[in-house]
Design an enzyme around this catalytic site. Structure first.
Site, short mmCIF file in Angstrom:
data_model
loop_
_atom_site.label_atom_id
_atom_site.label_comp_id
_atom_site.label_asym_id
_atom_site.label_seq_id
_atom_site.Cartn_x
_atom_site.Cartn_y
_atom_site.Cartn_z
N ALA A 129 0.85 -1.19 0.00
CA ALA A 129 0.00 0.00 0.00
C ALA A 129 0.89 1.24 0.00
CB ALA A 129 -0.89 -0.02 1.23
N GLY A 155 0.70 -5.02 0.89
CA GLY A 155 -0.49 -5.09 0.06
C GLY A 155 -0.22 -5.76 -1.28
N GLU A 181 -0.48 -9.30 -0.59
CA GLU A 181 -1.90 -9.57 -0.32
C GLU A 181 -2.72 -9.56 -1.60
OE1 GLU A 181 -1.81 -6.43 2.61
OE2 GLU A 181 -2.47 -7.80 4.18
N GLU A 238 4.95 -4.85 6.99
CA GLU A 238 4.24 -3.76 7.67
C GLU A 238 4.75 -3.54 9.09
OE1 GLU A 238 2.80 -6.21 5.95
OE2 GLU A 238 1.16 -5.44 4.73
N1 CAA Z 1 4.58 3.20 -0.67
C1 CAA Z 1 4.98 4.36 -1.23
N2 CAA Z 1 6.14 4.47 -1.93
C2 CAA Z 1 6.90 3.37 -2.06
C3 CAA Z 1 6.55 2.13 -1.50
C4 CAA Z 1 5.32 2.07 -0.78
N3 CAA Z 1 4.86 0.93 -0.25
N4 CAA Z 1 7.53 1.24 -1.79
C5 CAA Z 1 8.44 1.88 -2.52
N5 CAA Z 1 8.08 3.18 -2.69
C6 CAA Z 1 8.81 4.23 -3.40
C7 CAA Z 1 10.00 4.72 -2.60
O1 CAA Z 1 9.59 5.67 -1.65
C8 CAA Z 1 10.87 5.28 -3.70
O2 CAA Z 1 10.35 6.54 -4.06
P1 CAA Z 1 11.36 7.82 -4.20
O3 CAA Z 1 12.24 7.43 -5.37
O4 CAA Z 1 10.43 8.96 -4.50
O5 CAA Z 1 12.11 7.92 -2.93
C9 CAA Z 1 10.63 4.33 -4.86
O6 CAA Z 1 9.38 3.69 -4.59
C10 CAA Z 1 11.69 3.27 -5.02
O7 CAA Z 1 11.86 2.60 -3.76
P2 CAA Z 1 13.26 2.44 -3.01
O8 CAA Z 1 14.17 3.55 -3.37
O9 CAA Z 1 12.97 2.24 -1.56
O10 CAA Z 1 13.80 1.09 -3.69
P3 CAA Z 1 14.78 0.01 -3.04
O11 CAA Z 1 15.11 -0.94 -4.15
O12 CAA Z 1 15.88 0.64 -2.29
O13 CAA Z 1 13.87 -0.77 -1.95
C11 CAA Z 1 11.89 -1.89 -1.18
C12 CAA Z 1 12.76 -1.53 -2.38
C13 CAA Z 1 12.61 -2.89 -0.27
C14 CAA Z 1 10.63 -2.58 -1.76
C15 CAA Z 1 11.50 -0.62 -0.39
O14 CAA Z 1 11.01 0.35 -1.30
C16 CAA Z 1 10.45 -0.84 0.66
O15 CAA Z 1 10.77 -1.33 1.74
N6 CAA Z 1 9.18 -0.44 0.38
C17 CAA Z 1 8.12 -0.50 1.33
C18 CAA Z 1 7.60 -1.93 1.56
C19 CAA Z 1 6.50 -1.95 2.59
O16 CAA Z 1 6.72 -1.63 3.74
N7 CAA Z 1 5.28 -2.36 2.17
C20 CAA Z 1 4.13 -2.41 3.05
C21 CAA Z 1 3.31 -1.18 2.91
S1 CAA Z 1 1.96 -1.08 4.09
C22 CAA Z 1 0.77 -2.12 3.48
O17 CAA Z 1 0.91 -2.71 2.43
C23 CAA Z 1 -0.48 -2.26 4.34
C24 CAA Z 1 -1.48 -3.26 3.88
O18 CAA Z 1 -1.56 -4.36 4.42
C25 CAA Z 1 -2.42 -2.96 2.83
#
Ligand code: CAA
Length: 257
Positions: free
Chosen positions: A65, A108, A111, A131
């Site tokens: 998400a 998400g 999911e 998360e």
């Molecule tokens: N939401 C918003 N933006 C996101 C995102 C997310 N879930 N995941 C990645 N992005 C964005 C980053 O902020 C980044 O944007 P900027 O270039 O503007 O900074 C871009 O995508 C590229 O990401 P990274 O630079 O972080 O890429 P990376 O290769 O270094 O890392 C990753 C990749 C490990 C997937 C890392 O991006 C990450 O940890 N993302 C978040 C994963 C996460 O926590 N997901 C759960 C979300 S909550 C949820 O899903 C609730 C639910 O149950 C519905």
């Protein structure tokens, strides 16, 4: 559509939905999820479409998400938006959905892939529910569907540590149907979708409904549900076509009626 691309006739009777926020690793904002819901609803009503594939790109199926969209929200904001009602609607899709997953399928994203009916993964796919690392927990079915697939101990570990598992490991747990080289994951999903699309779409949808029901109810009720669907199929022309084709030693031509 702003955040997804939809091809209704990607292959014969096969539609493709591609998540299209590559810079944000296909983070699932509310608009994107609404677009998936609306297009699934439309594809579900379209007789030309028998199977649906949801995919992302090589780097990410979806990284979860949209954290930036949620970061400042309070409980009542989240309650009002009621984002998971969109997911409930997606879960009601009658036609089979195959997730073609490469790269990150996190939060998400994992999911969403698990809400689909089958998964083809590229060998680079990674699955996880991270998360917990951002102070929350899965909210779109992760604690339930992952646990059903992986069992309590492994699901607990993933949900409580946020660790990822590889495509091979996911395959070992039965979370994905198969793992293929990255250049083949979409092709393999299309192959599976096309094979299912040659069957009677009515039988396919009733069979899908029956398999899904096994996750909701106890055995006796599930068997009863299955039996009703089985009997119902005998009022479809496709049942006559399928059985007559067998007797006449020819290939059936299912029309979906
Ligand atoms: N939401 C918003 N933006 C996101 C995102 C997310 N879930 N995941 C990645 N992005 C964005 C980053 O902020 C980044 O944007 P900027 O270039 O503007 O900074 C871009 O995508 C590229 O990401 P990274 O630079 O972080 O890429 P990376 O290769 O270094 O890392 C990753 C990749 C490990 C997937 C890392 O991006 C990450 O940890 N993302 C978040 C994963 C996460 O926590 N997901 C759960 C979300 S909550 C949820 O899903 C609730 C639910 O149950 C519905």
């Amino acid at each position: 559509m702003e955040f997804i691309k939809v091809e209704k006739a990607y292959a014969k009777h096969v539609a493709l939905i591609q998540l299209n926020r590559p810079k944000e690793l296909n983070a699932l904002n509310l608009k994107l999820m609404g677009e998936i819901r609306d297009s699934l609803k439309e594809l579900d009503q379209d007789d030309e479409v028998r199977t649906i594939i949801i995919t992302g790109n090589e780097r990410a199926f979806a990284a979860g998400a949209d954290i930036k969209q949620m970061a400042g929200k309070g409980t009542i904001d989240m309650w009002k938006v009621d984002q998971f009602s969109t997911w409930d609607q997606i879960n009601k899709t009658r036609k089979p959905i195959i997730a073609a997953v490469s790269g990150f399928a996190l939060g998400g994203g994992c999911e969403l892939a698990m809400t689909c009916d089958m998964m083809i993964a590229s060998e680079t796919a990674q699955f996880g529910q991270p998360e917990i690392k951002i102070g929350v927990m899965p909210g779109a079915g992760g604690t339930q569907r992952l646990t059903k697939a992986l069992g309590k101990a492994k699901a607990m570990e993933l949900v409580l540590t946020g660790k990822f598992i590889s495509a091979e490991e996911a395959f070992g747990y039965g979370l994905v149907n198969r793992v293929v080289p990255v250049e083949l994951y979409l092709e393999e999903a299309v192959k599976l979708a096309k094979e299912i699309a040659t069957m009677s779409p009515i039988a396919v949808q009733m069979a899908k409904e029956s398999v899904k029901r096994s996750f909701e109810v106890h055995l006796e009720e599930g068997l009863h549900f299955e039996r009703k669907n089985f009997y119902m199929l005998f009022s479809a022309n496709d049942q006559k076509e399928g059985m007559n084709a067998f007797v006449e030693k020819r290939k059936p031509d299912f029309k979906g009626n």
